[in-house]
Design a protein around this motif. Sequence first.
Motif, PDB file in Angstrom:
ATOM      1  N   UNK A   1       0.823  -1.201   0.000  1.00 55.03           N
ATOM      2  CA  UNK A   1       0.000   0.000   0.000  1.00 55.03           C
ATOM      3  C   UNK A   1       0.864   1.261   0.000  1.00 55.03           C
ATOM      4  N   UNK A   2       1.877   1.278   0.833  1.00 53.11           N
ATOM      5  CA  UNK A   2       2.787   2.419   0.916  1.00 53.11           C
ATOM      6  C   UNK A   2       3.438   2.695  -0.445  1.00 53.11           C
ATOM      7  N   UNK A   3       3.940   1.647  -1.061  1.00 49.02           N
ATOM      8  CA  UNK A   3       4.658   1.800  -2.323  1.00 49.02           C
ATOM      9  C   UNK A   3       3.747   2.299  -3.432  1.00 49.02           C
ATOM     10  N   UNK A   4       2.554   1.691  -3.548  1.00 50.72           N
ATOM     11  CA  UNK A   4       1.677   2.042  -4.668  1.00 50.72           C
ATOM     12  C   UNK A   4       0.964   3.365  -4.459  1.00 50.72           C
ATOM     13  N   UNK A   5       0.667   3.735  -3.209  1.00 49.16           N
ATOM     14  CA  UNK A   5       0.092   5.059  -2.997  1.00 49.16           C
ATOM     15  C   UNK A   5       1.123   6.124  -3.343  1.00 49.16           C
ATOM     16  N   UNK A   6       2.345   5.963  -2.814  1.00 47.93           N
ATOM     17  CA  UNK A   6       3.391   6.963  -3.046  1.00 47.93           C
ATOM     18  C   UNK A   6       3.739   7.079  -4.524  1.00 47.93           C
ATOM     19  N   UNK A   7       3.908   5.948  -5.180  1.00 49.49           N
ATOM     20  CA  UNK A   7       4.259   5.957  -6.607  1.00 49.49           C
ATOM     21  C   UNK A   7       3.193   6.672  -7.428  1.00 49.49           C
ATOM     22  N   UNK A   8       1.932   6.341  -7.173  1.00 55.59           N
ATOM     23  CA  UNK A   8       0.834   6.921  -7.946  1.00 55.59           C
ATOM     24  C   UNK A   8       0.672   8.405  -7.653  1.00 55.59           C
TER      25      UNK A   8
END
Length: 398
Positions: free
Chosen positions: A179-186
């Motif tokens: 969740x952390x990775x995909x929220x930040x990336x997006x």
Amino acid sequence: MKSYLHIATIAASALLAGSAFADTVKVGLIANFTGGMAIYGSQFQQAIQAYQAINGTKVKGPDGQEHTIEFIYRDTATGGPERAKQAAEELVLRDKVQFLAGFDLSPHAMAVGEIANQAKVPVIIMNAATASITRCSPYYVRLSFTIPQITVPNAHWAYKNGIRKVYTLVSDFAPGYDAEAYFAKTFKGLGGEIVGSARTPINERNFSVYMEKVLIAKPDALYMMQPGGATAIAFLRAYVERGLKSAGIQLLGAGEAQALYLTGFDDGVIGTVTSFAYTETNTTPANVQMRAQLVKMFGADTMPDIASAAAWDGATLISRAVAALGPKADGLKYVEFMKGQKLDSPRGPIMVDPEERDIVQNVYTRRVEKRDGKLVNIDIDTEPMVRDPWKQDNPAKK
């Protein structure tokens, strides 16, 4: 020393399943039915029973004969992946099941991959959400969701609604990392800024220090990914008590405000915006039908959620496969049939990705509101037919 599973024995069992039990197709459903995660087993079983109460337990095969679909339930009893593996072995070898299903937790689903491969038994995943699961076996078909799939639309909604600075607080476990990775990336890809981030122990109950750091960073929003239940309730309490809500910091999240958890919150949760694959208040015909049947059979306090919808869809998909191919098809033929299937689910339209055997579905951004004295999720945005972003980022090797 006992081997994991003898290929010859298990293959013979699979053949027997297709001959000695020609009129009955057995489905072994593995989940927690006792202990702290028992809600998932209950939701799976109740939804399947509701589905069969409406649609019957028999389907007509291509031979014109009616074949019974029987679900056999096994409790992992918080015994971990080893217990899930043991239950799968027993279901295949002793009960001669032709499908495995359920799996509330990702490690449990991953533990049965080799069994599925050896027995040639399709596995219908109804809750486990680790993105890579369907890569573990060609017999896996997922009907739940993935963490990246429900996270990316939340970042889209945030940026579209004027949020430019976000602080992320996620639990220190695999779903939190995703969740952390995909929220930040997006979010950063859209032009937003992550002004701070931290990971919290999985059983954390005191979030005061974390909230103080968020206040100092002065974000527009706080994105959380925390285990549902007591942890999420403690998180929300600290968010309110430490003044983040009164400071106008929007709370964003994923499954923390699922219907099955909302009864544990106070009114401080009102206004929380989450993105998820199922909203309890939606009025799709299948959801209205499922909810009405569950109330009829199990009482007004019955609370369906994503596990209920996925189990309902699993019963639908297995019934379709048996109707099309009969009770004795090869396991991979059942899987091939399921690829590309489209269903009118209680959650809305869904499809099984023909390449990845994973769920393609609408993701709903919801706001917690109080309606008729009850806390509920209300859809405020829909991102249609979302595929799992992790698989798009990590193409399967040819």
